[in-house]
Design a protein around this motif. Structure first.
Motif, PDB file in Angstrom:
ATOM      1  N   ARG A 144      42.815  38.454  51.391  1.00 28.60           N
ATOM      2  CA  ARG A 144      43.189  38.739  52.778  1.00 28.60           C
ATOM      3  C   ARG A 144      44.086  39.967  52.913  1.00 28.60           C
ATOM      4  NH1 ARG A 144      46.356  34.638  50.977  1.00 28.60           N
ATOM      5  NH2 ARG A 144      48.585  34.662  51.412  1.00 28.60           N
ATOM      6  N   LYS A 145      44.733  40.421  51.815  1.00 34.83           N
ATOM      7  CA  LYS A 145      45.576  41.612  51.857  1.00 34.83           C
ATOM      8  C   LYS A 145      44.861  42.831  51.282  1.00 34.83           C
ATOM      9  CE  LYS A 145      49.903  38.986  51.540  1.00 34.83           C
ATOM     10  NZ  LYS A 145      51.165  38.786  50.768  1.00 34.83           N
ATOM     11  N   SER A 146      43.568  42.741  51.159  1.00 30.06           N
ATOM     12  CA  SER A 146      42.775  43.814  50.571  1.00 30.06           C
ATOM     13  C   SER A 146      42.781  45.067  51.429  1.00 30.06           C
ATOM     14  CB  SER A 146      41.335  43.321  50.382  1.00 30.06           C
ATOM     15  OG  SER A 146      40.506  44.368  49.942  1.00 30.06           O
ATOM     16  N   THR A 147      42.504  46.198  50.781  1.00 37.54           N
ATOM     17  CA  THR A 147      42.303  47.467  51.501  1.00 37.54           C
ATOM     18  C   THR A 147      40.928  47.505  52.163  1.00 37.54           C
ATOM     19  OG1 THR A 147      41.465  48.458  49.459  1.00 37.54           O
ATOM     20  CG2 THR A 147      43.815  48.753  49.940  1.00 37.54           C
ATOM     21  N   VAL A 148      40.096  46.512  51.872  1.00 36.72           N
ATOM     22  CA  VAL A 148      38.739  46.430  52.422  1.00 36.72           C
ATOM     23  C   VAL A 148      38.709  45.323  53.479  1.00 36.72           C
ATOM     24  CG1 VAL A 148      36.331  45.842  51.868  1.00 36.72           C
ATOM     25  CG2 VAL A 148      37.679  47.272  50.303  1.00 36.72           C
ATOM     26  N   PRO A 149      38.099  45.552  54.636  1.00 35.27           N
ATOM     27  CA  PRO A 149      37.997  44.491  55.646  1.00 35.27           C
ATOM     28  C   PRO A 149      37.386  43.220  55.061  1.00 35.27           C
ATOM     29  CG  PRO A 149      37.221  46.578  56.532  1.00 35.27           C
ATOM     30  CD  PRO A 149      37.443  46.802  55.075  1.00 35.27           C
ATOM     31  N   LYS A 150      37.924  42.080  55.445  1.00 34.16           N
ATOM     32  CA  LYS A 150      37.493  40.810  54.865  1.00 34.16           C
ATOM     33  C   LYS A 150      36.001  40.576  55.027  1.00 34.16           C
ATOM     34  CE  LYS A 150      38.830  35.929  54.664  1.00 34.16           C
ATOM     35  NZ  LYS A 150      39.758  34.889  55.201  1.00 34.16           N
ATOM     36  N   GLU A 151      35.425  41.054  56.123  1.00 37.27           N
ATOM     37  CA  GLU A 151      34.001  40.811  56.372  1.00 37.27           C
ATOM     38  C   GLU A 151      33.093  41.581  55.412  1.00 37.27           C
ATOM     39  OE1 GLU A 151      35.269  43.866  59.585  1.00 37.27           O
ATOM     40  OE2 GLU A 151      36.131  42.158  58.507  1.00 37.27           O
ATOM     41  N   HIS A 152      33.688  42.499  54.628  1.00 37.76           N
ATOM     42  CA  HIS A 152      32.902  43.248  53.645  1.00 37.76           C
ATOM     43  C   HIS A 152      33.462  43.118  52.229  1.00 37.76           C
ATOM     44  CE1 HIS A 152      30.627  44.868  56.903  1.00 37.76           C
ATOM     45  NE2 HIS A 152      31.626  45.581  57.399  1.00 37.76           N
ATOM     46  N   GLY A 153      34.493  42.317  52.053  1.00 38.74           N
ATOM     47  CA  GLY A 153      35.171  42.229  50.769  1.00 38.74           C
ATOM     48  C   GLY A 153      34.330  41.592  49.668  1.00 38.74           C
ATOM     49  N   ILE A 154      34.706  41.882  48.424  1.00 34.43           N
ATOM     50  CA  ILE A 154      34.014  41.338  47.251  1.00 34.43           C
ATOM     51  C   ILE A 154      34.342  39.857  47.136  1.00 34.43           C
ATOM     52  CG2 ILE A 154      33.895  41.421  44.728  1.00 34.43           C
ATOM     53  CD1 ILE A 154      34.484  44.474  45.024  1.00 34.43           C
ATOM     54  N   ILE A 155      33.318  39.026  46.975  1.00 30.85           N
ATOM     55  CA  ILE A 155      33.504  37.571  46.994  1.00 30.85           C
ATOM     56  C   ILE A 155      33.061  36.903  45.689  1.00 30.85           C
ATOM     57  CG2 ILE A 155      33.469  37.286  49.491  1.00 30.85           C
ATOM     58  CD1 ILE A 155      30.476  36.736  49.333  1.00 30.85           C
ATOM     59  N   GLY A 156      32.861  37.700  44.658  1.00 29.85           N
ATOM     60  CA  GLY A 156      32.531  37.088  43.377  1.00 29.85           C
ATOM     61  C   GLY A 156      31.606  37.939  42.538  1.00 29.85           C
ATOM     62  N   LEU A 157      31.293  37.430  41.362  1.00 29.67           N
ATOM     63  CA  LEU A 157      30.366  38.093  40.464  1.00 29.67           C
ATOM     64  C   LEU A 157      28.941  37.678  40.783  1.00 29.67           C
ATOM     65  CD1 LEU A 157      32.235  37.654  37.065  1.00 29.67           C
ATOM     66  CD2 LEU A 157      32.100  39.725  38.446  1.00 29.67           C
ATOM     67  N   GLY A 158      28.051  38.655  40.712  1.00 29.02           N
ATOM     68  CA  GLY A 158      26.632  38.387  40.866  1.00 29.02           C
ATOM     69  C   GLY A 158      25.945  38.465  39.517  1.00 29.02           C
ATOM     70  N   PRO A 159      24.634  38.703  39.526  1.00 27.53           N
ATOM     71  CA  PRO A 159      23.884  38.707  38.270  1.00 27.53           C
ATOM     72  C   PRO A 159      24.450  39.665  37.228  1.00 27.53           C
ATOM     73  CG  PRO A 159      22.395  38.757  40.147  1.00 27.53           C
ATOM     74  CD  PRO A 159      23.777  38.937  40.690  1.00 27.53           C
ATOM     75  N   VAL A 160      24.432  39.215  35.991  1.00 28.93           N
ATOM     76  CA  VAL A 160      24.785  40.052  34.848  1.00 28.93           C
ATOM     77  C   VAL A 160      23.485  40.532  34.209  1.00 28.93           C
ATOM     78  CG1 VAL A 160      25.817  40.046  32.554  1.00 28.93           C
ATOM     79  CG2 VAL A 160      26.977  38.911  34.441  1.00 28.93           C
ATOM     80  N   HIS A 161      23.394  41.830  33.982  1.00 27.82           N
ATOM     81  CA  HIS A 161      22.175  42.424  33.430  1.00 27.82           C
ATOM     82  C   HIS A 161      22.356  42.697  31.937  1.00 27.82           C
ATOM     83  CE1 HIS A 161      20.220  43.664  37.401  1.00 27.82           C
ATOM     84  NE2 HIS A 161      21.378  43.123  37.741  1.00 27.82           N
ATOM     85  N   LEU A 162      21.429  42.209  31.151  1.00 25.95           N
ATOM     86  CA  LEU A 162      21.401  42.468  29.712  1.00 25.95           C
ATOM     87  C   LEU A 162      20.231  43.392  29.409  1.00 25.95           C
ATOM     88  CD1 LEU A 162      21.824  38.794  28.373  1.00 25.95           C
ATOM     89  CD2 LEU A 162      23.594  40.353  29.234  1.00 25.95           C
ATOM     90  N   THR A 163      20.442  44.379  28.539  1.00 23.09           N
ATOM     91  CA  THR A 163      19.363  45.253  28.086  1.00 23.09           C
ATOM     92  C   THR A 163      19.179  45.059  26.589  1.00 23.09           C
ATOM     93  OG1 THR A 163      19.807  46.889  29.814  1.00 23.09           O
ATOM     94  CG2 THR A 163      18.566  47.641  27.910  1.00 23.09           C
ATOM     95  N   VAL A 164      17.967  44.709  26.194  1.00 17.43           N
ATOM     96  CA  VAL A 164      17.666  44.407  24.791  1.00 17.43           C
ATOM     97  C   VAL A 164      16.361  45.088  24.400  1.00 17.43           C
ATOM     98  CG1 VAL A 164      18.902  42.203  24.781  1.00 17.43           C
ATOM     99  CG2 VAL A 164      16.491  42.262  25.451  1.00 17.43           C
TER     100      VAL A 164
END
Length: 316
Positions: A144-164
């Motif tokens: 809530r104290k972010s420099t980014v508006p809450k409606e666009h803030g980062i809310i977690g980790l998404g997919p992790v990509h592995l290259t093999v």
């Protein structure tokens, strides 16, 4: 026995101060823990996350001063995704990154999810993923104290990509050992998910036999951690991983969570980590990350540790 999703991703930086400025000021993430690498206490370990550092929202960095460039390739965690609330947020982020001198790729749809790829100033490969059409593991809460508006803030980790170079050995570990299930593919990439599924529980495995092995440095990822409920379940995983013939760390007490490490068949480092006890164990929730936090077994070495760390002011 259930992998609940992604717990955290740990990467490398050559400059903790610049890293802190970028991920708090530009990315708007909250520094929820300023501590040290417990295996090498002369270097910082910084944890950025959502409002209270919920599991599944942590992007962490080990500082290795003078770390060289990363030469991308196989045997790697090649992209880390960050969840944002909706498709409109991607337009906000594209403009925001441009204002801060960060070039991004065109917005692209992957398996029905809109994404925006870019790199941080050290070449860390990142991708915003929109939660608009996502179902599964619940998101965290934007700071809530972010420099980014809450409606666009980062809310977690998404997919992790592995290259093999060859996908089958990695897929075998994900599916047969860890219980992931295949849910799709695109191009040379297969999509796997665990638990409730969705962006917070996905691993994308890209097969690239044409590439050389990655040479890691600043801007590379050290390991990915997956969520397990508690230490009792972690012990069951240890026994299963041991029985499958993988060398492993045994259960390691990281104070904020318990961990188990092993390398899958393409030598990518996997960690299983418990959801608790969490980052408020030694700091008040309102003041997370403001001082240098040390686990109990390092507290008597505080003076020695602080003497070799370059001061990093994180008080807000």
């Amino acid at each position: 026995m259930n992998i609940k999703g992604i717990h955290h991703v740990s990467a490398l930086t050559a400059d903790a101060k610049k890293n802190y400025q970028f991920y708090t000021n530009v990315m708007g993430m909250r520094l929820v823990k300023k501590t040290v690498n417990q295996d090498s206490p002369s270097m910082y370990h910084l944890f950025y996350a959502d409002e209270y550092g919920n599991p599944g929202t942590d992007l962490t960095f080990f500082e290795i001063p003078n770390a060289g460039h990363t030469y991308p390739g196989t045997h790697s965690i090649s992209t880390t995704s960050l969840r944002v609330p909706n498709d409109k947020s991607l337009l906000y982020w594209k403009e925001r990154l441009q204002r801060h001198g960060i070039t991004s790729q065109p917005i692209k749809e992957i398996d029905g999810i809109k994404t925006l790829s870019f790199q941080d100033p050290e070449g860390q490969r990142l991708m915003f993923a929109s939660d608009e059409n996502n179902q599964g593991v619940e998101p965290g809460k934007a700071w809530r104290k972010s420099t980014v508006p809450k409606e666009h803030g980062i809310i977690g980790l998404g997919p992790v990509h592995l290259t093999v170079a060859e996908a089958d050995p990695t897929v075998e570990v994900l599916v047969d050992l860890l219980g992931f299930r295949k849910v799709g593919d695109y191009g040379s990439t297969q999509i796997f998910e665990s638990g409730k599924g969705g962006l917070g529980a996905q691993v994308h495995v890209e097969e690239r036999p044409d590439l050389n092995r990655e040479k890691p440095g600043r801007g590379s990822v050290h390991h990915v951690a997956f969520r397990v409920q508690d230490e009792e379940e972690l012990e069951k995983w240890r026994q299963m991983i041991q029985k499958a013939g993988f060398l492993n760390s045994g259960i390691v007490d990281r104070y904020y969570f318990k961990s188990l490490y092993f390398r899958e068949k393409n030598h990518i480092l996997f960690e299983l980590a418990t959801d608790g006890p969490g980052f408020a164990t030694d700091e008040e929730p309102e003041h997370l990350g403001e001082t240098l936090a040390l686990p109990p077994f390092l507290k008597d070495k505080r003076s020695e540790i602080e003497s070799v760390l370059e001061p990093l002011d994180t008080k807000r």
